[in-house]
Every structure is written in structure tokens, then in C-alpha cells.
Design a protein around this motif. Structure first.
Motif, PDB file in Angstrom:
ATOM      1  N   THR A 179       0.845  -1.189   0.000  1.00 14.86           N
ATOM      2  CA  THR A 179       0.000   0.000   0.000  1.00 14.86           C
ATOM      3  C   THR A 179       0.882   1.241   0.000  1.00 14.86           C
ATOM      4  O   THR A 179       2.034   1.209   0.402  1.00 14.86           O
ATOM      5  N   GLY A 180       0.296   2.352  -0.452  1.00 15.02           N
ATOM      6  CA  GLY A 180       0.992   3.636  -0.365  1.00 15.02           C
ATOM      7  C   GLY A 180       2.122   3.765  -1.351  1.00 15.02           C
ATOM      8  O   GLY A 180       2.135   3.156  -2.428  1.00 15.02           O
ATOM      9  N   ARG A 181       3.138   4.551  -0.968  1.00 18.86           N
ATOM     10  CA  ARG A 181       4.208   4.900  -1.887  1.00 18.86           C
ATOM     11  C   ARG A 181       5.395   5.450  -1.112  1.00 18.86           C
ATOM     12  O   ARG A 181       5.296   5.696   0.084  1.00 18.86           O
ATOM     13  N   ARG A 182       6.522   5.675  -1.800  1.00 21.83           N
ATOM     14  CA  ARG A 182       7.678   6.332  -1.200  1.00 21.83           C
ATOM     15  C   ARG A 182       7.671   7.836  -1.464  1.00 21.83           C
ATOM     16  O   ARG A 182       8.394   8.588  -0.819  1.00 21.83           O
ATOM     17  N   TYR A 190      -7.889   3.956  -3.131  1.00 26.93           N
ATOM     18  CA  TYR A 190      -8.258   4.144  -1.735  1.00 26.93           C
ATOM     19  C   TYR A 190      -7.002   4.190  -0.856  1.00 26.93           C
ATOM     20  O   TYR A 190      -5.990   3.558  -1.157  1.00 26.93           O
ATOM     21  N   ASP A 191      -7.090   4.894   0.244  1.00 25.63           N
ATOM     22  CA  ASP A 191      -5.947   5.035   1.151  1.00 25.63           C
ATOM     23  C   ASP A 191      -5.900   3.825   2.086  1.00 25.63           C
ATOM     24  O   ASP A 191      -6.276   3.904   3.258  1.00 25.63           O
ATOM     25  N   ILE A 196      -4.970   0.476   7.449  1.00 28.50           N
ATOM     26  CA  ILE A 196      -4.229  -0.501   8.250  1.00 28.50           C
ATOM     27  C   ILE A 196      -3.638   0.139   9.502  1.00 28.50           C
ATOM     28  O   ILE A 196      -3.627  -0.472  10.585  1.00 28.50           O
ATOM     29  N   VAL A 197      -3.129   1.364   9.381  1.00 27.15           N
ATOM     30  CA  VAL A 197      -2.558   2.051  10.550  1.00 27.15           C
ATOM     31  C   VAL A 197      -3.641   2.196  11.622  1.00 27.15           C
ATOM     32  O   VAL A 197      -4.729   2.690  11.358  1.00 27.15           O
ATOM     33  N   GLY A 198      -3.351   1.731  12.814  1.00 34.31           N
ATOM     34  CA  GLY A 198      -4.308   1.816  13.909  1.00 34.31           C
ATOM     35  C   GLY A 198      -5.299   0.671  13.977  1.00 34.31           C
ATOM     36  O   GLY A 198      -6.176   0.670  14.846  1.00 34.31           O
TER      37      GLY A 198
END
Length: 459
Positions: A179-182, A190-191, A196-198
Motif C-alpha cells: 500500500t501507499g508509496r515512497r 483508496y488510502d 491498516i494504521v491503527g
């Protein structure tokens, strides 16, 4: 799980991954939360790679065996406690820093990397990882991500989730998702990263984290102020921030907490005050002016004494008062139940004063310290666990604190997470639409409910 099941899992993984020794399992049964049950696990898997996690979850998904992910087990909500017959999936051995990209100001780490280790390593490159939970010397990045942990620097820099750019996550059925990116920006799809965080190990198991870094801040300067009433201290917080200042630390300690700290380290603080504020500024040449402004606001609000440190070393001595709070709790000789309600700053005085009434009503000790700059307080109920009646009153006091926080427009947890301890109260905070949406997400990602079942969402 039967003995044969444990052996079947052992056969799928490299040597030295699966353990079912009674003493080993006992040592990994629980985190640091009180009033949370811990079951009898069937096995412990010490994962060393994403493949280990994937194989374990695929087997557990197929065989409908619950899995409890664990990091350092330093949490305070019971989310890492064992369930009867479960697999404990430890990520502690996945502790490598995979990359520090100085030019892009990001780091890629495995979940078992200790927060303080990462912070120290990036500092060698002139960089700064701000999230600093009180457990930073032992808590892991994976655990910080699982609870979206905060800390003392959050008033200026934000919480863990504000620094997570991307994740590698193993889903309940063993599939690996990125998920996400650098990159500094990215809004494709979708974010899922911040879903997932939390999520406390209930939606997937994090096996890699990409975090944003900042240029190293200047060494902070520190001031401490003492107040005759809690209201005076809270007005100082509001007044100082209202003038546009953004300290890197702004912490509160009530009199019982200060007294407890003084018993283990005589820091020379005056007696008789109701509350204390600690403030830091890391703005380099502007820091002395920031603290001078704090002193003016504090004295305007009847501070009985204000001490402004002349250099960072002296300031670190003052900060010891806040860092010693956990040790002071341990020296009380009592069991402690730690809360972390967060309320609007304007309501902090009602919260802290309400704690005194709760302590009197339920005949237990209640101490309070916390992150005054963002309204995240840590009330601590201290009680004799060998006294059954007092233990009941302690639980009632804890519940009363949760109710008070919600009544004041706050939340049941600012950074510790829901886990088992607060899952009933989540139903009080969220409306039915929010709860049903969260249950639908859980069912979609974990249809057999093997990932940390019975945590976060209320029954």
C-alpha cells in the motif's frame, strides 16, 4: 490446535520458527494492560521474513485458527494478549532497517525495529523521526503502526500515521499486499495505508513500513512552570497556543504524579502546587523567545514559579520529571490501570478536576499526566489488586473516566488503541453507521475472523 496441527505448521516453516514449550508460551501470553484476559496459546511463531508470515496466515486461514500478532508486547490495551488455542505471531525478530534514503528523507524498516533505534540511526544521517511514545526504548515500529502511537512530540509533529507513507501487509489468507508509496505525494486509489494504521492487527499483519523523515531539529530548550490550580495550568496551555506558538513538547503533570516522581528522584520541585507544565522549543535561535513568551503567559495565569533552562543539558534534567512517570507508577507498590482519553483542550480542566471527584467517589488513587498540547491525558487508576472490592472499584473508576472523556466531547483513546480493554466503549463513541461500516471492512478483509478476533470492535 492439536499437537499434530502444531507439527504440520512446523513442517511448513524453516527450523527455529515454531515453539510450543509451555514456559515460552507463558512468557508471551500478555501485554502490559490490566483487566484484560489472556488465554492459553497453542503455538508461538517467531517470524523472520514476510514469507514466514504469509505461510503462517495461509495455514491459519485454511484451518480457521486465530492468530494474535505481537511486537514488543508493550501495549496497554490487551490487543496482544493470547486467545485460547491461538497462534502467537511474533514480529520481534523482523528487526532490520532496510533502507535510509537521505535525499528522499524516507526509511524502510521491518516491524520489529525498535522506535528509539530507528530514531538514533536516522539521526546519524542528520535526519529526525519524530513519533516518540513513552515506550520508545522498547516499543517497535510495527506496534506503533498497529496502534497509531503518539508521544510527547505529537503536539508539533503529529502521530505515527502522519509519517507512514507505505506498508507491506500480509492479509488473512496469506496474500501479500503493498500500500501507499515512497513519494511525498500520491492519491492513487483508496488510502489502504491509513486503513491498516491503527487497526491493531485485525485487518492484516504489517511486515514492512516506509516512513517519512524530517531534517534534524535543533537541540530543544526547556521551561517548567508550577501552578496553584489546574485551571491556571490549562489556561496557560490555551493562551500560549492561541498566540501562535507551536512547542515541540507541552506536557502536564498533576500534583499526585509530581509527588510520585519526587519519591524516586528529588528534582527540587516546590510543594503545594496543583499542577505543572513542561514545555520545549526546538526552533534553534528562536527557542529562547518562545520560552520567554511561555513564561509571560504562565505568570499572567498565576504561575507560582517558572524555571527556564539555559541550555539543552539543563533542560534534559527538567524533562526527567516527565520521563520518570512510568517508573514512579511502578514504585507506588500498587497495580495501575492506564487510560488515555483525549478531550478538546478547552475541556482539560473539567477532565482533570473530574478525576479528583472520581478518585473520591470510588476510593482509589487517580494520578494524571499527559500531552497537554493536544488534550491527550493519561489518567492512572492505582489500586491494590489483592483486594477484590478495591479491584471492582478501580474498574468502576476506569469506566467513569471513559464516560467523562466522552461527555466532554473527547475520545476513549488518543494513542494506546482499543484492544480488548476499551472495545465496549468503542460502541459508546461511534454511531451505528460507523460501527457497521467497520464490521463490513473487517468481514471483507478477514472473512473467517482469524486475525486478532475479539479485539477493537464491540460484540
Amino acid at each position: 490446535m492439536t499437537t499434530a496441527d502444531v507439527q504440520a505448521l512446523r513442517d511448513l516453516l524453516p527450523d527455529g520458527r515454531v515453539f510450543d514449550d509451555v514456559d515460552v508460551l507463558e512468557a508471551h501470553r500478555r501485554d502490559r494492560a490490566g483487566f484484560c484476559p489472556a488465554g492459553a496459546p497453542a503455538a508461538l511463531v517467531r517470524a523472520r521474513s514476510t514469507e514466514d508470515v504469509s505461510v503462517t496466515l495461509e495455514w491459519a486461514h485454511r484451518n480457521r485458527v486465530p492468530v494474535v500478532p505481537q511486537g514488543a508486547r508493550s501495549g496497554l490495551s490487551g490487543a496482544a494478549n493470547a486467545l485460547d488455542g491461538c497462534i502467537l505471531l511474533s514480529l520481534e525478530k523482523m528487526d532490520r532497517i532496510l533502507d535510509i534514503d537521505v535525499s528522499e528523507q524516507v526509511a524502510v524498516v521491518q516491524p520489529g525495529v525498535v522506535n528509539g533505534v530507528l530514531a538514533a540511526k536516522v539521526a546519524e544521517h542528520g535526519l529526525f523521526y519524530p513519533p516518540d511514545p513513552g515506550s520508545r526504548s522498547i516499543s517497535t515500529i510495527g506496534g506503533n503502526v498497529a496502534t497509531n502511537a503518539g508521544g510527547m512530540c505529537c503536539v508539533k509533529y503529529g502521530v505515527t500515521g502522519d509519517f507512514v507513507r507505505g506498508l507491506e501487509v500480509v492479509l488473512a489468507d496469506g496474500r501479500v499486499m503493498r500500500t501507499g508509496r515512497r513519494t511525498a505525494k500520491g492519491v492513487a486509489g483508496y488510502d489502504l495505508t491509513h486503513l491498516i494504521v491503527g487497526s491493531e492487527g485485525t485487518l492484516g499483519v504489517v511486515t514492512e513500513v516506509t516512513v517519512a523523515l524530517r531534517p534534524a531539529a535543533a537541540q530543544p530548550l526547556t521551561a517548567v512552570a508550577f501552578f496553584p490550580t489546574i485551571a491556571d495550568a490549562v489556561r496557560t496551555v490555551a493562551g500560549y497556543l492561541a498566540e501562535g506558538y507551536r512547542p515541540s513538547v507541552l506536557e502536564f503533570m498533576d500534583r499526585p504524579t509530581v509527588n510520585a516522581v519526587q519519591k524516586i528522584a528529588d528534582l527540587g520541585f516546590p510543594e503545594g502546587m496543583a499542577g505543572m507544565l513542561l514545555v520545549q522549543s526546538d526552533r534553534g535561535d528562536a527557542a529562547p523567545g518562545d520560552l520567554a513568551a511561555f513564561e509571560v503567559v504562565a505568570r499572567t495565569n498565576r504561575a507560582s514559579e517558572v524555571v527556564v533552562a539555559d541550555d539543552p543539558a539543563e533542560g534534559e534534567l527538567l524533562m526527567q520529571a516527565r520521563r520518570l512517570v512510568g517508573d514512579a507508577h511502578e514504585h507506588l507498590g500498587l497495580t495501575v490501570l492506564v487510560d488515555d482519553v483525549c478531550v478538546p483542550r478547552r475541556n482539560m480542566v473539567n477532565l482533570v478536576e473530574g478525576l479528583g471527584r472520581i478518585a473520591e467517589q470510588y476510593q482509589v488513587q487517580v494520578l494524571c499526566a499527559g500531552h497537554a498540547g493536544d488534550g491527550n491525558m493519561h489518567p492512572v487508576v492505582a489500586f491494590d489488586a489483592d483486594d477484590a472490592a478495591e479491584s471492582v472499584r478501580a474498574q468502576q473508576a476506569f469506566d467513569a473516566i471513559m464516560e467523562l472523556g466522552l461527555d466532554l466531547g473527547g475520545t476513549i483513546t488518543g494513542e494506546h488503541g482499543v484492544g480488548h480493554l476499551k472495545r465496549r466503549w468503542l460502541g459508546e463513541e461511534l454511531d451505528e453507521a460507523a460501527l457497521s461500516t467497520q464490521r463490513a471492512i473487517k468481514a471483507a478483509l478477514d472473512p473467517h475472523n482469524i486475525l486478532n478476533p475479539g479485539r477493537v470492535l464491540p460484540e
